[in-house]
Design an enzyme around this catalytic site. Structure first.
Site, mmCIF file in Angstrom:
data_model
loop_
_atom_site.group_PDB
_atom_site.id
_atom_site.type_symbol
_atom_site.label_atom_id
_atom_site.label_comp_id
_atom_site.label_asym_id
_atom_site.label_seq_id
_atom_site.Cartn_x
_atom_site.Cartn_y
_atom_site.Cartn_z
ATOM 1 N N GLY A 48 37.266 67.902 40.112
ATOM 2 C CA GLY A 48 37.156 69.038 40.221
ATOM 3 C C GLY A 48 36.504 69.445 41.695
ATOM 4 N N CYS A 101 22.424 75.029 34.540
ATOM 5 C CA CYS A 101 21.964 74.025 34.086
ATOM 6 C C CYS A 101 21.510 72.938 35.206
ATOM 7 C CB CYS A 101 22.061 73.764 32.316
ATOM 8 S SG CYS A 101 21.786 75.141 31.962
ATOM 9 N N PHE A 153 21.387 72.041 23.048
ATOM 10 C CA PHE A 153 22.259 70.526 23.898
ATOM 11 C C PHE A 153 23.570 72.123 24.075
ATOM 12 C CE2 PHE A 153 19.409 68.510 22.160
ATOM 13 C CZ PHE A 153 19.091 67.423 23.243
ATOM 14 N N GLU A 198 27.545 77.449 27.683
ATOM 15 C CA GLU A 198 27.815 78.525 27.254
ATOM 16 C C GLU A 198 29.840 78.310 27.006
ATOM 17 O OE1 GLU A 198 26.766 80.621 30.664
ATOM 18 O OE2 GLU A 198 24.820 80.166 30.682
ATOM 19 N N GLY A 239 29.025 73.473 37.659
ATOM 20 C CA GLY A 239 28.222 74.704 38.713
ATOM 21 C C GLY A 239 27.347 75.058 36.875
#
Ligand code: UGA
Length: 465
Positions: A278, A285, A159, A162, A282
């Site tokens: 916003g 995932c 989970f 990045e 992206g």
């Protein structure tokens, strides 16, 4: 640090997940061998260099190097391993389903090198429900002298995000272990004991958050664990899309999305996170996992309208950024647009499915020239976005100079504290389309437009050219 029962671990795949898992387990005191078919990556890692950018990982690698080995050789690593993690990539196929080729290859190579004793094979790659059983069959087919009880397959979804991978790995909310065999769960509980008990010394550069106690251990069947991973990502994605849908209505009824999400986020049943409206989500995932769930539904003749809508809204957000520009500048042909932020989110150089990509592409199709800046991802973009036409800016100032508008596409911290008053003086037209909500104060001259909020301007902008 409490002494731990040190296990031998092999981690197949040294991408974001594999690398993070390998280094974290070594830090906790296990002996870990990272395996990858890419000799270049293995050479880099052996030299102590990282093939990816992830804050703090370089330091954790140094601190754990005595217990880490890197190799391309399955035969040297697998027979020694008590636990084998499969962390290879599962990129999306045109159908929306993940490509399981690398998982199959890894499972086969693992199978050919098992040692005949109890070994636990752990699926950490995000794989469709049912893949655990499929991996077990591949192992059964390819294992030399196959006999029962020699291996157990466990699903242990990852989970981590990045950019905050170390924090998420060391202080997770939960650890999910899915297996049909209690021996698999038992061994992994042993492996994760330092995390479950939080008995390790927290590194100074990733301190234990105040108030954090221990992760929840969630043990389930194999398929449920696989579904948990998809359902979690899909829910987060739709939370963002929900905020974006409400943002669109806020603009129309003169409400402010930031005030609205603050108001709803205080309800503990909803929570404040993942409600930032916003440019949309992206990364590698959310898009992949939502498509995979939808297409799994299709296989079973089951429609998933909520997820479809979440994907559609996300696509719409990327167009919205461009139409906001068009509302202000009308024709974009011949206009110079500064794009701040290329990575799909801050603190990473990952460009996969980054909203900035689609915006740069669309802007150039419409005849605008683009000057782009990113604090970290520019070098990677030079390799991966060579099909796009834009110039690189060495600084924010250089990107913005002479521009007709600035488009903020990634919420890097360094964009939060910019001196917009000064920057705007160098622009042809002082207009900011802030698709990530980073601009707090409206500059003296100029206009700021954010998603889901009224455009803000202190005084009428003076167009200097
Ligand atoms: C996501 C999940 O958050 C992780 O839990 C999961 O492990 C990971 O996918 C995975 O499956 O490997 P990640 O893709 O690294 O992690 O990034 P996030 O931090 O979730 O952000 C995803 C996108 O959503 C970014 O483009 C971000 O800018 C956007 N976002 C996020 C919003 O637009 N609004 C928000 O409120 C939050």
């Amino acid at each position: 640090m409490k002494p731990i029962q040190s296990l031998n671990v092999a981690v197949v795949g040294t991408g974001y997940v594999g690398l993070g898992t390998a280094v974290m387990l070594a830090y906790l005191g296990h002996h870990v061998t990272g395996i990858d078919v890419d000799q270049n990556k293995i050479d880099m890692l052996t030299r102590g260099e990282l093939p990816i950018y992830e804050p703090g990982l370089d330091q954790l690698l140094v601190d754990s190097r005595d217990r880490l080995t890197w190799t391309t050789d399955y035969a040297g690593a697998i027979p020694e391993a008590d636990v084998i993690f499969i962390c290879v990539g599962t990129p999306p196929l045109p159908s929306g389903q993940p490509d399981l080729r690398y998982v199959a290859k890894a499972a086969q190579s693992v199978a050919e090198n098992l040692n005949g004793k109890l070994q636990v094979v752990v699926n950490k790659s995000t794989v469709p429900v049912g893949t655990g059983d499929w991996v077990a069959r591949i192992i059964e087919e390819h294992a030399v002298d196959s006999h029962a009880n020699r291996y157990v397959v466990v699903s242990n979804p990852e989970f981590l995000r990045e950019g905050t991978a170390l924090h998420d790995s060391l202080y997770p909310d939960r650890i999910v272990l899915g297996s049909e065999d209690p021996r698999g769960t038992a061994r992994l509980s042993e492996l994760y004991a330092p995390l479950l008990e939080q008995s390790f010394d927290a590194p100074a550069y990733v301190p234990r958050p105040s108030g954090y106690t221990r992760p929840e251990l969630v043990t389930t069947g194999l398929s449920s664990a696989e579904m948990i991973k998809y359902a979690a990502n899909a829910f987060l994605a739709l939370k963002i899309s929900f905020a974006n849908e409400i943002a669109g209505l806020c603009e129309r009824v003169d409400a402010d999305i930031q005030e609205v999400t603050r108001g709803i986020g205080c309800d503990s049943r909803i929570g404040p996170r993942f409600l930032a409206a916003g440019a949309g989500w992206g990364g590698s995932c959310f898009g992949k996992d939502t498509s995979a769930l939808i297409s799994t539904g299709e296989e079973y003749g089951y429609s998933m309208p909520i997820l479809r809508a979440a994907v559609e809204i996300n696509q719409r957000q990327r167009h919205l950024v461009i139409s906001k520009l068009q509302q202000h500048l009308h024709r974009l042909k011949g206009k110079r647009i500064a794009v701040l932020g290329m990575a799909f989110k801050p603190n990473t150089d990952d460009l996969r499915d980054a909203p900035a990509h689609d915006c740069i592409e669309r802007l150039t199709q419409l005849g605008a020239t683009v000057c782009a800046h990113d604090p970290i991802a520019m070098e990677r973009a030079r390799r991966e976005w060579s099909h796009l036409s834009y110039t690189e800016a060495e600084s924010v100032e250089a990107a913005v100079r002479g521009a007709d508008a600035v488009l903020v596409m990634t919420e890097w911290d360094e964009y939060r504290n910019l001196d917009w008053d000064r920057l705007m003086r160098g622009m042809r037209r002082p207009l900011i389309i802030d698709a990530r909500g980073v601009v707090r104060d409206v500059p003296e001259f100029g206009e700021v437009e954010q998603i889901g909020r009224k455009p803000r301007a202190k005084r009428t902008a003076e167009v200097t050219a």
